[in-house]
Design an enzyme around this catalytic site. Structure first.
Site, short mmCIF file in Angstrom:
data_model
loop_
_atom_site.label_atom_id
_atom_site.label_comp_id
_atom_site.label_asym_id
_atom_site.label_seq_id
_atom_site.Cartn_x
_atom_site.Cartn_y
_atom_site.Cartn_z
N LYS A 81 0.85 -1.20 0.00
CA LYS A 81 0.00 0.00 0.00
C LYS A 81 0.89 1.24 0.00
O LYS A 81 1.91 1.28 0.71
CB LYS A 81 -0.88 -0.05 1.25
CG LYS A 81 -1.91 1.06 1.38
CD LYS A 81 -2.75 0.86 2.65
CE LYS A 81 -3.82 1.92 2.83
NZ LYS A 81 -4.62 1.69 4.06
N SER A 156 -9.68 1.52 3.38
CA SER A 156 -8.87 2.28 2.47
C SER A 156 -7.83 1.44 1.69
O SER A 156 -7.30 1.93 0.69
CB SER A 156 -8.12 3.36 3.25
OG SER A 156 -7.21 2.79 4.15
N SER A 180 -9.54 -0.83 7.65
CA SER A 180 -9.06 -0.70 6.27
C SER A 180 -8.33 -1.89 5.68
O SER A 180 -8.04 -1.89 4.49
CB SER A 180 -8.16 0.52 6.15
OG SER A 180 -8.96 1.66 5.99
#
Ligand code: GLN
Length: 514
Positions: A81, A156, A180
């Site tokens: 990420k 997210s 997330s």
């Protein structure tokens, strides 16, 4: 052949590598090919780093062939990420603010991945600064759910979940402040683990809410998640909140069923608002624990209904303070100073010409204008909303009413869990109330988007490890997640409990992307 290599689990990839039946270069090439073939549609990656990945893979192959030691991830591709610092590589947090940011050091997690010989193939999309639950807050691109390209992958860590679901990589790294990792894992039909707060180092993780943030692994199987977790977990002197206790490897025991397992079920988790398909899938999962000999025990979490409200005070408060550094001076993209000065001069001139002293006084100083304009231009609406909410809740007169009160409720939520875990070993329930929602469906309704976090935020507020794993498909073919929570530092128990369920059913197929 290329595709099938990319689609193997990480444990299988590693077995082939160690048996000399494939090479890391072949595997990395297969992943990069799969990304090239599918990511136009999925949009999981903000960017790939093929040259570096292939160089790393070649080096690992050379060392393995020479009989030298290779790390625990020995040449397996991993996606990260875009929120963890990777020395010299873009780390944008999907924000215009950090569009050009190249950190001068590695996050501890990135360093450990490199030491473990993971091949870092690229960086995945996310909600800007990890604020959001749909990945639609990315300043750069949309990510689509591989099971239905009209739907959100969640967020997210939507890119991290989508890339694993799409078979682009077997493993990815996400972060979880209020759900997330687990929510996108649930919506994309993969496994995602949020470790205990402090179990994985936050050093070099761009902070959102420091008392809640955790880094964790995603994969398509519990064993893959255990493999990646073992590579990143453990004490780090660079992170003062890092847990001191040694992180015992979880992979060696993950297949051992837990005898006499007590599974807690919270009746409120099944109250109105839960969709029928999720209810049925989760109830069936709990039933399969019963059939495996586990004892199912009702437990109460009386303060859980305040968790979302508590989270949406604490997280924005911490965010407003963490994001103060992005002002275009200390950090982040700066507005064009020449244009800004010209505009200020024009404003002053027109106030002077109108002889308006009040208007003149209200014009910013150059420094304030620089901050204001840089932040307005480079931060998206959700990030600005969080900063304003947090600044408000922390301001004089409101601090006691909001922030301090939220901290007290947080303590009560943690105490509820302490009491519950005296009676049970894990708590099971849904991850989300419904399967994946449509892109655009919730984005204009922040409150509705916040409520998606209903079942996940408690684990962050209490600092507990929690996992999401697939437990079925809805009638329209969308994945549903089972949520398991355990007491602090009981990741091994959590993963074994998750594996018990996973072992009782057929794995989900890969979604069809062609
Ligand atoms: N959806 C939650 C939020 O918007 C959780 C985000 C996260 O865990 N990073 O804050």
């Amino acid at each position: 052949m290329a595709d099938s290599l990319a689609e193997l689990t990480a444990v299988e990839q590693l077995r082939l590598l160690n048996a000399g039946q494939t090479t890391s270069v072949a595997l990395t090439t297969a992943c990069l090919d799969r990304i090239a073939a599918t990511d136009q549609r999925v949009g999981a990656f903000l960017r790939t780093t093929p040259e570096r990945a292939l160089a790393q893979a070649a080096d690992i192959d050379r060392r393995r062939a020479a009989g030298d030691a290779v790390g625990a991830l020995g040449g397996v591709p991993v996606a990260v990420k875009d929120v963890l610092c990777d020395e010299g590589q873009l780390t944008t947090c999907a924000s215009k603010m950090l569009a050009d940011f190249r950190p001068p050091y590695d996050a501890t997690v990135v360093e450990r991945l490199k030491q473990a010989d993971a091949v870092l193939v690229g960086r995945t999309n996310m909600d800007e600064f990890a604020m959001g639950g749909s990945t639609e807050n990315s300043a750069f691109q949309k990510t689509r759910n591989p099971w239905d390209l009209e739907r959100s992958p969640g967020g997210s860590s939507g890119g991290a979940a989508a890339c694993v679901a799409a078979g682009q990589t077997a493993l990815s790294i996400g972060t979880d402040t209020g759900g997330s990792i687990r929510q996108p894992a649930a919506l994309c039909g993969v496994v995602g683990l949020k470790p205990t707060y402090g179990r994985v180092s936050r050093y070099g993780l761009v902070a959102f809410a420091s008392s809640l943030d955790q880094v964790g692994p995603l994969g398509r199987t519990v064993s893959d998640v255990a493999l990646l977790y073992d590579a990143i977990a453990g004490h780090d002197p660079h992170d003062t909140t890092s847990a001191k206790a040694a992180a015992e490897p979880t992979l060696p025991q993950v297949n051992e069923p837990l005898k006499g397992l007590r599974v807690g079920v919270v009746p409120e988790h099944f109250a109105a608002g839960l969709s029928e398909s999720v209810r049925q899938a989760v109830e069936r999962a709990i039933d399969s624990y019963r059939q495996a000999g586990a004892q199912i025990v009702e437990v109460a979490l009386p303060h859980a209904r305040h968790a979302v409200a508590t989270y949406y005070v604490i997280a924005p408060c911490e965010a407003s303070s963490n994001l103060a550094r992005y002002d275009g001076v200390h950090y982040g993209r700066r507005t064009d100073p020449a244009a800004m000065h010209a505009r200020l001069a024009a404003e002053r001139k027109s106030a002077a010409e109108a002889n308006d002293a009040t208007a003149a006084r209200q014009i910013d100083t150059a420094l304030v204008r620089l901050y204001r304009q840089s932040r307005s231009e480079a931060l998206g609406p959700e990030v600005q909303r969080r900063i304003m909410l947090g600044a408000y809740a922390l301001s004089a007169g409101y601090y006691d009413a909001y922030y301090l009160k939220a901290l007290k409720v947080r303590r009560l939520i943690r105490q509820d869990f302490d009491a519950a875990f005296e009676q049970v070993d894990v708590i099971a329930g849904p991850v989300t109330a419904s399967p994946a929602f449509k892109l655009g469906e919730l984005i204009d309704d922040p409150l509705a988007m916040y409520l998606v976090d209903l079942y996940t935020v408690s684990a962050n507020l209490a600092g507990l490890p929690a996992i999401s794993l697939p437990c079925g498909l809805s009638p329209d073919g969308l994945p549903i997640g089972l949520h398991l929570m355990a007491p602090p530092l009981k990741e091994s128990r959590l993963l074994r409990a998750a594996r018990m369920f996973e072992a009782s059913r057929d794995p989900l197929p890969l979604p069809r992307l062609d």
